[in-house]
Design a protein around this motif. Structure first.
Motif, short mmCIF file in Angstrom:
data_model
loop_
_atom_site.label_atom_id
_atom_site.label_comp_id
_atom_site.label_asym_id
_atom_site.label_seq_id
_atom_site.Cartn_x
_atom_site.Cartn_y
_atom_site.Cartn_z
N ASN A 184 0.82 -1.21 0.00
CA ASN A 184 0.00 0.00 0.00
C ASN A 184 0.86 1.26 0.00
O ASN A 184 0.41 2.33 0.38
N GLY A 185 2.12 1.17 -0.44
CA GLY A 185 2.97 2.37 -0.49
C GLY A 185 4.43 2.01 -0.57
O GLY A 185 4.81 0.88 -0.87
N ILE A 230 6.09 -0.38 -3.39
CA ILE A 230 5.43 -1.66 -3.68
C ILE A 230 3.90 -1.50 -3.76
O ILE A 230 3.16 -2.47 -3.62
N THR A 231 3.48 -0.27 -4.01
CA THR A 231 2.05 0.01 -4.12
C THR A 231 1.41 -0.85 -5.20
O THR A 231 1.81 -0.81 -6.37
N GLY A 232 0.42 -1.62 -4.81
CA GLY A 232 -0.33 -2.42 -5.78
C GLY A 232 0.42 -3.58 -6.38
O GLY A 232 -0.11 -4.25 -7.28
N LYS A 233 1.62 -3.85 -5.90
CA LYS A 233 2.37 -4.98 -6.46
C LYS A 233 1.82 -6.31 -5.94
O LYS A 233 1.26 -6.39 -4.85
N GLU A 259 3.31 -8.25 0.97
CA GLU A 259 2.05 -8.75 1.53
C GLU A 259 0.90 -7.84 1.13
O GLU A 259 1.07 -6.65 0.94
N MET A 260 -0.29 -8.45 1.04
CA MET A 260 -1.49 -7.73 0.62
C MET A 260 -1.96 -6.81 1.75
O MET A 260 -2.07 -7.22 2.90
N PHE A 261 -2.23 -5.57 1.39
CA PHE A 261 -2.78 -4.63 2.35
C PHE A 261 -4.31 -4.65 2.24
O PHE A 261 -4.87 -4.49 1.16
N VAL A 262 -4.96 -4.87 3.38
CA VAL A 262 -6.43 -4.87 3.42
C VAL A 262 -6.87 -3.66 4.23
O VAL A 262 -6.64 -3.58 5.44
N ALA A 263 -7.47 -2.71 3.56
CA ALA A 263 -7.86 -1.47 4.22
C ALA A 263 -9.14 -1.68 5.05
O ALA A 263 -10.05 -2.40 4.66
N LYS A 271 -0.98 5.57 5.27
CA LYS A 271 0.46 5.50 5.01
C LYS A 271 1.17 6.74 5.53
O LYS A 271 0.70 7.87 5.34
N PRO A 272 2.33 6.57 6.18
CA PRO A 272 3.09 7.74 6.64
C PRO A 272 3.74 8.47 5.48
O PRO A 272 4.01 7.88 4.42
N ILE A 273 3.99 9.74 5.69
CA ILE A 273 4.66 10.58 4.69
C ILE A 273 6.06 10.88 5.22
O ILE A 273 6.22 11.39 6.32
N PHE A 274 7.08 10.56 4.40
CA PHE A 274 8.46 10.72 4.86
C PHE A 274 9.07 12.03 4.35
O PHE A 274 8.69 12.53 3.27
#
Length: 391
Positions: A184-185, A230-233, A259-263, A271-274
């Motif tokens: 997811n990011g 790895i967004t959407g990979k 790994e799959m992100f399940v919202a 997602k944090p912003i760096f």
């Protein structure tokens, strides 16, 4: 006695030139002064205006002879370049080379010989430049003129040693941390290995899918950090591949797990912003994450948006509180400018007090320079936000 005689000669040369030029143009008078004073720029300017480089007195003494006697090499070179006669003689049969020999002015003697001066010319007494140098005890000039034109012995060439073969340095990967991440990011990883060179490339590979590392930083030959988006990979195992600038490649098979992100629809941590060190402007590689968060926030317009700003351990407490306030404000303004109501957004600045990743190296510092984003049905306190985000 020689010194006295030399002074008399130069006075005579200058006096004769000045006497001759009494009835000449101002430019010609200025040329004599320029030669006498060694003023190359002035002499060149007058030559360019048409003053003759062979200007001389009635007894044949030229301004080149004056330059040779006084040791003004640059002036002599300028005169010769404009056509001064290097073999011209005065009424005593002397050439510019003889005057240079008399005074021991080796640089001018070398220039005159290179420009065609006759080393064997004789004056009215039958003396050459070499004899005149001997008469005036100019030892170095005697050596120079005696050796002029003789072939220089070539030194025996030193054998070229055989080149030592350059050892082939191959990189190696020991571990990657973390070894897994949600799709997811972007995720910041730290790679441990050996022979890791500046300018290397990193990527995750699974079948036809390749995910390049961005913001790659080689902190030492055994430590590298970078981000993988790895967004959407596709979920699964990926090889970690390192390629040094010399083309040497090594991989860590199945070293990273996507790994799959399940919202979750309600009260979720986005997602944090760096951020870069000591900066509060939003990086280009973080706008995509912000836009993904923005999509979730727009789907749930009644939920609060809570932003928690953090810094790494460097700097004072007060400075980092101010810095993290600026970071949360930057994210807030980004969201407001894209349609999120200002009254929905709550911001907290934590400074450096709550690191999510412990350590005193760049990987920990990079991860701790962030703004956490929470979507919640109620307004959380500062401590509650920490409880949710720092596990």
């Amino acid at each position: 006695m020689k010194s006295f005689y030399s002074k008399v000669v130069i006075v005579c040369i200058v006096a004769l030139l000045l006497a001759f030029l009494a009835g000449c143009s101002s430019n010609e008078k200025a040329m004599v002064d320029a030669v006498k004073n060694g003023d190359t720029a002035k002499a060149q300017s007058l030559l360019d205006k048409g003053v003759s480089p062979n200007l001389k007195t009635d007894d044949g003494k030229t301004i080149l002879m004056l330059a040779a006697y006084l040791g003004h090499t640059d002036v002599a070179n300028a005169l010769i370049a404009k056509g001064a006669d290097v073999n011209g003689k005065d009424q005593d049969g002397k050439t510019a080379l003889m005057y240079a020999a008399e005074k021991g002015n080796i640089d001018i003697a070398k220039l005159l010989l290179e420009k065609g001066a006759d080393l064997n010319a004789v004056d009215n007494k039958g003396e050459t430049a070499l004899q005149i140098a001997k008469d005036n005890n100019q030892t170095e000039m005697v050596k120079f003129l005696s050796n002029w034109g003789k072939p220089v012995a070539k030194p025996t060439p030193t054998p070229t040693p055989e080149a030592t073969p350059v050892p082939v340095v191959t990189p190696a990967i020991k571990a990657i941390t973390p070894a897994k991440g949600l799709n997811n990011g972007s995720i910041l990883v730290s790679l441990d290995g050996v022979n890791l060179a500046q300018g290397l490339q990193l990527k995750l590979v699974s079948g036809e899918t390749q995910i390049p590392g961005v913001n790659v930083k080689v902190t030492s030959s055994d430590k590298v950090t970078c981000f993988f988006d790895i967004t959407g990979k596709a979920a699964g195992q990926y090889d970690v591949v390192v390629t040094n600038p010399d083309g040497k490649t090594v991989s860590l098979p199945k070293g990273f797990q996507v790994e799959m992100f399940v919202a979750t629809p309600i009260h979720q941590i986005l997602k944090p912003i760096f951020f870069d060190f000591n900066r509060w402007t939003i990086r280009d590689d973080q706008t995509g994450i912000l836009d993904q968060n923005l999509a979730f926030l727009k789907e749930n317009p009644k939920l609060y948006v809570i932003l928690g700003g953090h810094a790494d351990e460097r700097g004072t407490v007060q400075y980092n509180l101010e810095l993290t306030a600026k970071r949360t404000q930057a994210v807030k303004e980004y969201l407001i400018n894209r349609g999120i109501a200002a009254e929905r957004i709550i911001i907290y600045a934590y400074g450096k007090d709550h690191p999510a990743k412990l350590g005193h190296e760049e990987a920990a510092w990079q991860y701790n320079r962030r703004v956490d984003t929470l979507e919640w049905e109620t307004v959380l306190t500062k401590d509650q936000v920490i409880d949710e985000t720092i596990k």
